[in-house]
Design a protein around this motif. Structure first.
Motif, PDB file in Angstrom:
ATOM      1  N   PHE A  90       0.881  -1.466  -0.251  1.00 14.72           N
ATOM      2  CA  PHE A  90       0.099  -0.028  -0.019  1.00 14.72           C
ATOM      3  C   PHE A  90       0.983   1.210  -0.051  1.00 14.72           C
ATOM      4  CE2 PHE A  90      -2.611   3.310   2.234  1.00 14.72           C
ATOM      5  CZ  PHE A  90      -3.739   3.158   1.464  1.00 14.72           C
ATOM      6  N   GLN A  91       1.784   1.356   0.924  1.00 17.06           N
ATOM      7  CA  GLN A  91       2.742   2.437   0.963  1.00 17.06           C
ATOM      8  C   GLN A  91       3.596   2.701  -0.110  1.00 17.06           C
ATOM      9  OE1 GLN A  91       2.831   4.998   3.057  1.00 17.06           O
ATOM     10  NE2 GLN A  91       1.271   4.022   4.343  1.00 17.06           N
ATOM     11  N   ALA A  92       3.665   1.785  -1.216  1.00 18.96           N
ATOM     12  CA  ALA A  92       4.733   2.039  -2.266  1.00 18.96           C
ATOM     13  C   ALA A  92       3.706   2.822  -3.436  1.00 18.96           C
ATOM     14  CB  ALA A  92       5.095   0.679  -2.982  1.00 18.96           C
ATOM     15  N   LYS A  93       2.440   3.062  -3.368  1.00 17.41           N
ATOM     16  CA  LYS A  93       1.739   3.672  -4.346  1.00 17.41           C
ATOM     17  C   LYS A  93       1.559   5.005  -4.060  1.00 17.41           C
ATOM     18  CE  LYS A  93       0.838  -0.515  -5.799  1.00 17.41           C
ATOM     19  NZ  LYS A  93       1.631  -0.782  -7.158  1.00 17.41           N
ATOM     20  N   PRO A  94       1.379   5.749  -5.409  1.00 17.93           N
ATOM     21  CA  PRO A  94       1.260   7.121  -5.061  1.00 17.93           C
ATOM     22  C   PRO A  94       0.087   7.681  -4.466  1.00 17.93           C
ATOM     23  CG  PRO A  94       0.810   6.581  -7.291  1.00 17.93           C
ATOM     24  CD  PRO A  94       1.334   5.275  -6.635  1.00 17.93           C
ATOM     25  N   VAL A  95       0.136   8.743  -4.105  1.00 23.09           N
ATOM     26  CA  VAL A  95      -1.029   9.333  -2.824  1.00 23.09           C
ATOM     27  C   VAL A  95      -2.333   9.296  -3.606  1.00 23.09           C
ATOM     28  CG1 VAL A  95      -0.650  11.928  -3.627  1.00 23.09           C
ATOM     29  CG2 VAL A  95      -1.651  11.215  -1.207  1.00 23.09           C
ATOM     30  N   TRP A  96      -2.365   9.602  -4.799  1.00 18.90           N
ATOM     31  CA  TRP A  96      -3.647   9.524  -5.558  1.00 18.90           C
ATOM     32  C   TRP A  96      -4.445   8.067  -5.694  1.00 18.90           C
ATOM     33  CZ3 TRP A  96      -4.682   6.737 -10.057  1.00 18.90           C
ATOM     34  CH2 TRP A  96      -3.801   6.641 -10.963  1.00 18.90           C
ATOM     35  N   GLN A  97      -3.583   7.083  -5.918  1.00 21.54           N
ATOM     36  CA  GLN A  97      -4.088   5.753  -5.669  1.00 21.54           C
ATOM     37  C   GLN A  97      -4.235   5.284  -4.358  1.00 21.54           C
ATOM     38  OE1 GLN A  97      -1.327   2.829  -7.621  1.00 21.54           O
ATOM     39  NE2 GLN A  97      -1.165   4.127  -9.572  1.00 21.54           N
ATOM     40  N   ARG A  98      -3.692   5.662  -3.400  1.00 22.49           N
ATOM     41  CA  ARG A  98      -3.888   5.259  -2.078  1.00 22.49           C
ATOM     42  C   ARG A  98      -5.335   5.885  -1.470  1.00 22.49           C
ATOM     43  NH1 ARG A  98       0.341   7.692   1.222  1.00 22.49           N
ATOM     44  NH2 ARG A  98       1.503   8.171  -0.757  1.00 22.49           N
ATOM     45  N   ALA A  99      -5.622   7.201  -2.195  1.00 24.92           N
ATOM     46  CA  ALA A  99      -6.561   8.100  -1.778  1.00 24.92           C
ATOM     47  C   ALA A  99      -7.767   7.230  -2.326  1.00 24.92           C
ATOM     48  CB  ALA A  99      -6.637   9.331  -2.336  1.00 24.92           C
ATOM     49  N   ILE A 100      -7.668   6.746  -3.568  1.00 28.03           N
ATOM     50  CA  ILE A 100      -8.957   6.292  -4.244  1.00 28.03           C
ATOM     51  C   ILE A 100      -9.446   4.793  -3.609  1.00 28.03           C
ATOM     52  CG2 ILE A 100      -9.516   4.824  -6.327  1.00 28.03           C
ATOM     53  CD1 ILE A 100      -8.097   6.801  -7.924  1.00 28.03           C
ATOM     54  N   VAL A 101      -8.284   3.954  -3.221  1.00 24.22           N
ATOM     55  CA  VAL A 101      -8.402   2.846  -2.304  1.00 24.22           C
ATOM     56  C   VAL A 101      -9.113   3.131  -0.963  1.00 24.22           C
ATOM     57  CG1 VAL A 101      -7.325   1.054  -1.069  1.00 24.22           C
ATOM     58  CG2 VAL A 101      -6.455   1.674  -3.103  1.00 24.22           C
ATOM     59  N   VAL A 102      -8.818   4.283  -0.364  1.00 24.33           N
ATOM     60  CA  VAL A 102      -9.368   4.730   1.015  1.00 24.33           C
ATOM     61  C   VAL A 102     -11.084   5.140   0.726  1.00 24.33           C
ATOM     62  CG1 VAL A 102      -9.524   6.192   2.700  1.00 24.33           C
ATOM     63  CG2 VAL A 102      -7.409   4.923   2.051  1.00 24.33           C
ATOM     64  N   ALA A 103     -11.091   5.790  -0.473  1.00 28.36           N
ATOM     65  CA  ALA A 103     -12.583   6.349  -0.660  1.00 28.36           C
ATOM     66  C   ALA A 103     -13.343   5.234  -1.410  1.00 28.36           C
ATOM     67  CB  ALA A 103     -12.217   7.541  -1.702  1.00 28.36           C
ATOM     68  N   ALA A 104     -12.883   4.105  -1.815  1.00 25.00           N
ATOM     69  CA  ALA A 104     -13.724   3.329  -2.454  1.00 25.00           C
ATOM     70  C   ALA A 104     -14.831   2.750  -1.485  1.00 25.00           C
ATOM     71  CB  ALA A 104     -12.912   2.121  -3.114  1.00 25.00           C
ATOM     72  N   GLY A 105     -14.324   2.462  -0.432  1.00 29.05           N
ATOM     73  CA  GLY A 105     -15.387   1.821   0.607  1.00 29.05           C
ATOM     74  C   GLY A 105     -16.759   2.402   0.750  1.00 29.05           C
ATOM     75  N   PRO A 106     -16.371   3.959   1.086  1.00 29.25           N
ATOM     76  CA  PRO A 106     -17.729   4.758   1.336  1.00 29.25           C
ATOM     77  C   PRO A 106     -18.385   4.952  -0.040  1.00 29.25           C
ATOM     78  CG  PRO A 106     -16.036   5.781   2.426  1.00 29.25           C
ATOM     79  CD  PRO A 106     -15.420   4.865   1.657  1.00 29.25           C
TER      80      PRO A 106
END
Length: 376
Positions: free
Chosen positions: A100-116
């Motif tokens: 997870f930490q190796a990904k750019p911030v925009w990809q991490r944000a999409i992963v987190v936002a995908a649940g809601p």
């Protein structure tokens, strides 16, 4: 007074919360898979594992004994603040690239936002299904009749007045008027109307009504005291139903924001905040009314689950997104120490909130009144 019983209440609670938590976490999981992030665990429930299996990708799918949530743990997501650790830095390059930490911030944000987001999508599909099955209730924002002695009568509203806006918010349908008033009992506001082709503004204090349902629950609601003009249910196409479902989700989210703002500003009592016990009670009640009522409740809970998780509170998805936004602006993440303290504070706040809403729930069930009676 009807009572669905303990067994039905527990069954309904599990049937409502379990799938919604699964859908929420599946949103995170699928977004992570899309970006090539390895998922180490997918859990429904917290605590010790009751049952589970490991798939060919190395993901442990499991059920926890406490069915009040769930989580997906991605490789590299080693602590609540998602801060890289020495163990992560020591991983081989190929393994580290799938974390997870190796990904750019925009990809991490999409992963987190995908649940809601998936929670909102599920609710929109349910509401669209109702619209497609039963049709859409339509009525123009026009005063049908005025109840004698009501807030509307006191303000001078008349039958035939078209309500353009209340409190500066445009009214497109009669349901908009009812929803606006329902959330604001006792509030002073201004109503913009059109009467005989001429605009006018009327000051009005929304009335208050206390209603009790068949299960004995009391609700303090705002009422204007006006009747709807002739209403009809018109059938809609599938695309139009999807639009209707999405629009209803937006309206419910807006209502949640309004209610939260009223609680923060003291215009609405914090006693109205409920937790898992109250959700369980309502779940049992709605299931006893039939599947349409229960599925409608699932849509409502799904919207609230998505909304609450997007609040910018550390430990929630919104808290992660808040830090990612700062990282995107600063071009570097917030220091690990700041994140750790923020997430510890967020955890403490969430635990305090859980205790508070549980206290509220027990009061709603009459426990404190009963104890006071025994002591007295």
């Amino acid at each position: 007074m009807d009572n669905p019983g303990l067994f039905l209440t527990i069954l309904a609670f599990i049937a409502a919360i379990g799938p919604l938590v699964f859908v929420h976490e599946m949103g995170h999981y699928l977004a992570g898979r899309w970006f090539g992030i390895k998922a180490e665990a997918f859990s429904i429930g917290f605590g010790n594992e009751v049952a589970g299996w490991t798939d060919r990708r190395g993901t442990r799918w499991k059920l926890g004994w406490l069915p009040l949530g769930g989580y997906v743990r991605f490789a590299g997501d080693m602590n609540p603040a998602s801060v890289p650790t020495p163990e992560w830095l020591a991983l081989p390059a190929a393994e580290r690239a799938a974390t997870f930490q190796a990904k750019p911030v925009w990809q991490r944000a999409i992963v987190v936002a995908a649940g809601p987001v998936v929670n909102f999508v599920l609710a929109a599909l349910i509401l669209a299904g109702f619209a497609w099955t039963y049709g859409v209730r339509t009525a123009p924002p026009v005063v049908g009749q005025v109840v004698t002695g009501s807030a509307a009568a006191a303000s001078g509203l008349r039958s035939g007045d078209r309500v353009l806006a209340i409190g500066g918010r445009a009214m497109e349908d009669f349901a908009d008027i009812a929803q606006y008033a329902m959330l604001r009992p006792g509030e002073r506001t201004e109503v913009a109307i059109e009467r005989a082709g001429r605009p006018a503004t009327i000051g009005l204090t929304i009335g208050t009504a206390v209603e009790r349902d068949r299960f004995g629950n009391e609700y303090r609601l705002g009422r204007l005291g006006i009747g709807s003009p002739p209403t009809e249910y018109r059938p809609v196409s599938l695309p139009a139903a999807l639009v209707q479902g999405t629009t209803q989700v937006g309206a419910i989210v807006r209502g949640s924001i309004d209610a939260l703002g009223q609680i923060v500003t003291g215009r609405r009592s914090v006693d109205e905040l409920g937790g898992p016990l109250r959700i369980a009670k309502v779940s049992g009640e709605q299931m006893s009314l039939g599947w349409p009522a229960f599925i409608g409740l699932i849509a409502l809970v799904s919207i609230n689950l998505g909304f609450i998780n997007l609040l910018p509170v550390p430990m929630l998805d919104g808290g992660h997104l808040f830090f990612y936004a700062i990282e995107a602006v600063r071009r570097r993440p917030v220091t690990p120490a700041v994140q750790e303290w923020a997430f510890r504070g967020g955890l403490a706040a969430l635990l305090a909130l859980m205790l508070f809403v549980t206290f509220n729930d027990l009061g709603q069930f009459g426990l404190w009144r009963g104890l006071a009676g025994l002591i007295g």
